[in-house]
Design a protein around this motif. Structure first.
Motif, PDB file in Angstrom:
ATOM      1  N   ARG A  16     -61.384  73.057  29.013  1.00 47.43           N
ATOM      2  CA  ARG A  16     -60.648  72.943  27.723  1.00 47.43           C
ATOM      3  C   ARG A  16     -60.238  74.387  26.968  1.00 47.43           C
ATOM      4  NH1 ARG A  16     -63.351  69.847  22.898  1.00 47.43           N
ATOM      5  NH2 ARG A  16     -64.341  71.937  22.963  1.00 47.43           N
ATOM      6  N   LEU A  19     -60.951  75.143  20.599  1.00 50.56           N
ATOM      7  CA  LEU A  19     -60.546  74.030  19.630  1.00 50.56           C
ATOM      8  C   LEU A  19     -59.722  74.721  18.731  1.00 50.56           C
ATOM      9  CD1 LEU A  19     -63.716  71.862  18.761  1.00 50.56           C
ATOM     10  CD2 LEU A  19     -61.567  71.063  19.951  1.00 50.56           C
ATOM     11  N   PRO A  20     -58.527  74.251  18.165  1.00 51.65           N
ATOM     12  CA  PRO A  20     -57.816  74.581  17.085  1.00 51.65           C
ATOM     13  C   PRO A  20     -58.703  74.450  15.670  1.00 51.65           C
ATOM     14  CG  PRO A  20     -56.996  72.516  17.678  1.00 51.65           C
ATOM     15  CD  PRO A  20     -57.812  72.999  18.598  1.00 51.65           C
ATOM     16  N   LEU A  22     -58.977  73.189  12.838  1.00 57.23           N
ATOM     17  CA  LEU A  22     -58.555  71.859  12.178  1.00 57.23           C
ATOM     18  C   LEU A  22     -59.466  71.226  11.244  1.00 57.23           C
ATOM     19  CD1 LEU A  22     -56.213  70.345  15.304  1.00 57.23           C
ATOM     20  CD2 LEU A  22     -55.366  71.598  13.069  1.00 57.23           C
ATOM     21  N   PHE A 136     -59.350  66.615  12.985  1.00 59.83           N
ATOM     22  CA  PHE A 136     -59.090  66.538  14.462  1.00 59.83           C
ATOM     23  C   PHE A 136     -58.278  65.163  15.041  1.00 59.83           C
ATOM     24  CE2 PHE A 136     -62.161  69.843  13.961  1.00 59.83           C
ATOM     25  CZ  PHE A 136     -61.601  70.899  15.105  1.00 59.83           C
ATOM     26  N   TRP A 139     -55.251  65.934  16.770  1.00 60.92           N
ATOM     27  CA  TRP A 139     -55.468  66.648  18.076  1.00 60.92           C
ATOM     28  C   TRP A 139     -55.931  65.722  18.950  1.00 60.92           C
ATOM     29  CZ3 TRP A 139     -59.990  67.114  20.567  1.00 60.92           C
ATOM     30  CH2 TRP A 139     -60.168  68.200  21.620  1.00 60.92           C
ATOM     31  N   GLN A 140     -56.851  64.781  18.430  1.00 60.60           N
ATOM     32  CA  GLN A 140     -57.405  63.849  19.505  1.00 60.60           C
ATOM     33  C   GLN A 140     -56.362  62.994  20.068  1.00 60.60           C
ATOM     34  OE1 GLN A 140     -61.130  62.555  16.857  1.00 60.60           O
ATOM     35  NE2 GLN A 140     -61.800  62.631  18.954  1.00 60.60           N
ATOM     36  N   GLU A 142     -53.214  63.448  20.507  1.00 59.18           N
ATOM     37  CA  GLU A 142     -52.419  64.350  21.456  1.00 59.18           C
ATOM     38  C   GLU A 142     -53.417  64.478  22.821  1.00 59.18           C
ATOM     39  OE1 GLU A 142     -50.138  67.526  18.532  1.00 59.18           O
ATOM     40  OE2 GLU A 142     -51.724  68.244  20.034  1.00 59.18           O
ATOM     41  N   GLN A 143     -54.502  64.701  22.804  1.00 57.04           N
ATOM     42  CA  GLN A 143     -55.516  64.823  24.000  1.00 57.04           C
ATOM     43  C   GLN A 143     -55.599  63.319  24.848  1.00 57.04           C
ATOM     44  OE1 GLN A 143     -57.915  67.377  24.996  1.00 57.04           O
ATOM     45  NE2 GLN A 143     -56.152  68.434  23.787  1.00 57.04           N
TER      46      GLN A 143
END
Ligand code: SF4
Ligand code: SF4
Length: 200
Positions: A16, A19-20, A22, A136, A139-140, A142-143
């Protein structure tokens, strides 16, 4: 194995990207950590000298009860309890919530530069159980979308190969048999099966 938020024992994403940044620094995940293993198992591992268990209990202190945790972070306790109730490999009666000894009253990390790996890597993936409104969330999402798209692409590839090579041996574009391709796709899908990958 032991995580800042509720995750499974084998949750990890070795490739991975970092992490950004966020995090809203609300501190709720620091006050509602749980683990895949019951507390008594953590204590047994500590007695055996298991480093991750020792590190986890060095920063996290157990709440005396689920209700005590609920009084501090109700929305996350409810969310985690619901996830565990839906699983058949965990028992809601075995859940312990933990609060970090180093989270400040403002929700900040008191040992940010030396916070442990489980804190640096949370959330591990799109299905890690984070509190509602966590920074997040996007982001989650998008993941989850990305993993679902990847799995669908692999399934399409397998289907096309089965059409092109019914004998499963003479694969026109790959130097592998159909069984090998199936095994390779199975391996790629495996981490996501418990999140429904077989239906994607
Ligand atoms: S719950 Fe999310 S936004 Fe709040 S501290 Fe934890 S990671 Fe940051
Ligand atoms: S060490 Fe820092 S980041 Fe980790 S749970 Fe404690 S306060 Fe949160």
């Amino acid at each position: 194995m032991f995580n800042h938020t509720f995750q499974d024992a084998d949750d990890q994403q070795p490739q991975r990207a970092p992490l950004p940044d966020l995090c809203h620094k609300c501190g709720r995940c620091c006050n509602s950590a749980t683990t895949f293993l019951p507390h008594r198992e953590l204590l047994r591992l500590v007695a055996e000298g298991e480093k991750e268990a020792i590190d986890f209990l060095e920063i996290f202190e157990p709440f005396p009860s689920v209700e005590a945790a609920r009084s501090v972070v109700p929305e996350q306790v409810d969310r985690v309890m619901q996830v565990i109730a839906d699983r058949d490999d965990m028992d809601v009666n075995d859940v312990t919530f933990y609060h970090c000894r180093y989270v400040t009253e403002e929700g900040l990390c008191g040992i940010y530069e030396r916070r442990p790996r489980c804190c640096r890597e949370a959330p591990v993936h799109g299905w890690s159980v984070m509190p509602p409104g966590c920074g997040f969330e996007g982001w989650q999402f998008e993941q989850r979308e990305r993993h679902q798209a990847d799995v669908r692409k692999l399934k399409e590839m397998q289907f096309q190969m089965e059409m092109l090579s019914p004998d499963g041996i003479h694969m026109p574009t790959r130097n592998m048999t159909l069984d090998e391709l199936r095994a390779s796709i199975g391996g790629a899908i495996k981490p996501w099966v418990r999140f429904g990958a077989e239906q994607w």
